[in-house]
Motif scaffolding. Sequence first.
Motif, PDB file in Angstrom:
ATOM      1  N   GLN A  83       4.866   1.936   7.329  1.00  0.00           N
ATOM      2  CA  GLN A  83       4.942   0.842   6.369  1.00  0.00           C
ATOM      3  C   GLN A  83       3.749  -0.102   6.462  1.00  0.00           C
ATOM      4  O   GLN A  83       3.314  -0.649   5.458  1.00  0.00           O
ATOM      5  N   GLU A  84       3.215  -0.260   7.659  1.00  0.00           N
ATOM      6  CA  GLU A  84       2.043  -1.135   7.811  1.00  0.00           C
ATOM      7  C   GLU A  84       0.830  -0.588   7.064  1.00  0.00           C
ATOM      8  O   GLU A  84      -0.060  -1.325   6.680  1.00  0.00           O
ATOM      9  N   SER A  85       0.802   0.722   6.815  1.00  0.00           N
ATOM     10  CA  SER A  85      -0.298   1.346   6.085  1.00  0.00           C
ATOM     11  C   SER A  85      -0.064   1.383   4.583  1.00  0.00           C
ATOM     12  O   SER A  85      -0.993   1.611   3.825  1.00  0.00           O
ATOM     13  N   CYS A  86       1.157   1.178   4.167  1.00  0.00           N
ATOM     14  CA  CYS A  86       1.510   1.334   2.762  1.00  0.00           C
ATOM     15  C   CYS A  86       1.402   0.059   1.944  1.00  0.00           C
ATOM     16  O   CYS A  86       1.497   0.107   0.729  1.00  0.00           O
ATOM     17  N   GLY A  87       1.259  -1.066   2.585  1.00  0.00           N
ATOM     18  CA  GLY A  87       1.109  -2.309   1.852  1.00  0.00           C
ATOM     19  C   GLY A  87       2.377  -2.785   1.168  1.00  0.00           C
ATOM     20  O   GLY A  87       2.315  -3.490   0.166  1.00  0.00           O
TER      21      GLY A  87
END
Length: 151
Positions: free
Chosen positions: A125-129
């Motif tokens: 989730q931290e990479s998905c914005g």
Amino acid sequence: MRLSDIKEILPALDNVEFQLENGTFVPEHFHVTEVGIITKHFIDCGGTTRDEKVVNFQLWSANDYEHRLKPAKLVNIIKLSEEKLGIEDAEIEVEYQSETIGKYDLDFNGNHFILKNKQTACLAQESCGIPVEKQNSDLNTTCCSPDSGCC
């Protein structure tokens, strides 16, 4: 629920019963047709490689309506799978046929085993914005923004 948990519970039961979260019971004449190990090696949308290992039980109902799987028999099936397949203590995933083959987590409510619905989730989730407060709130949004690099 882990394999060690079900092995502790089964000897205290008179019957093995499985119930879906919606209250429907698996027909009492079910069979456990498979016990195995499922290993999943994958990469998430953020680029992290991951490994998952679960013990898999497959439940199946046939037209032999008098069949009943007793707790001692299931314990023996588990022991045999541990000996022959080298199954270690891991989380249990149950496959059961509904409209399609469903995969369920396993729980116990003190009387019978509960097939708990599984959900998909983004593991990066931290990479998905995705803002935390908007997560799962709008089904028309996508997991990743075009410039996040995860899609």
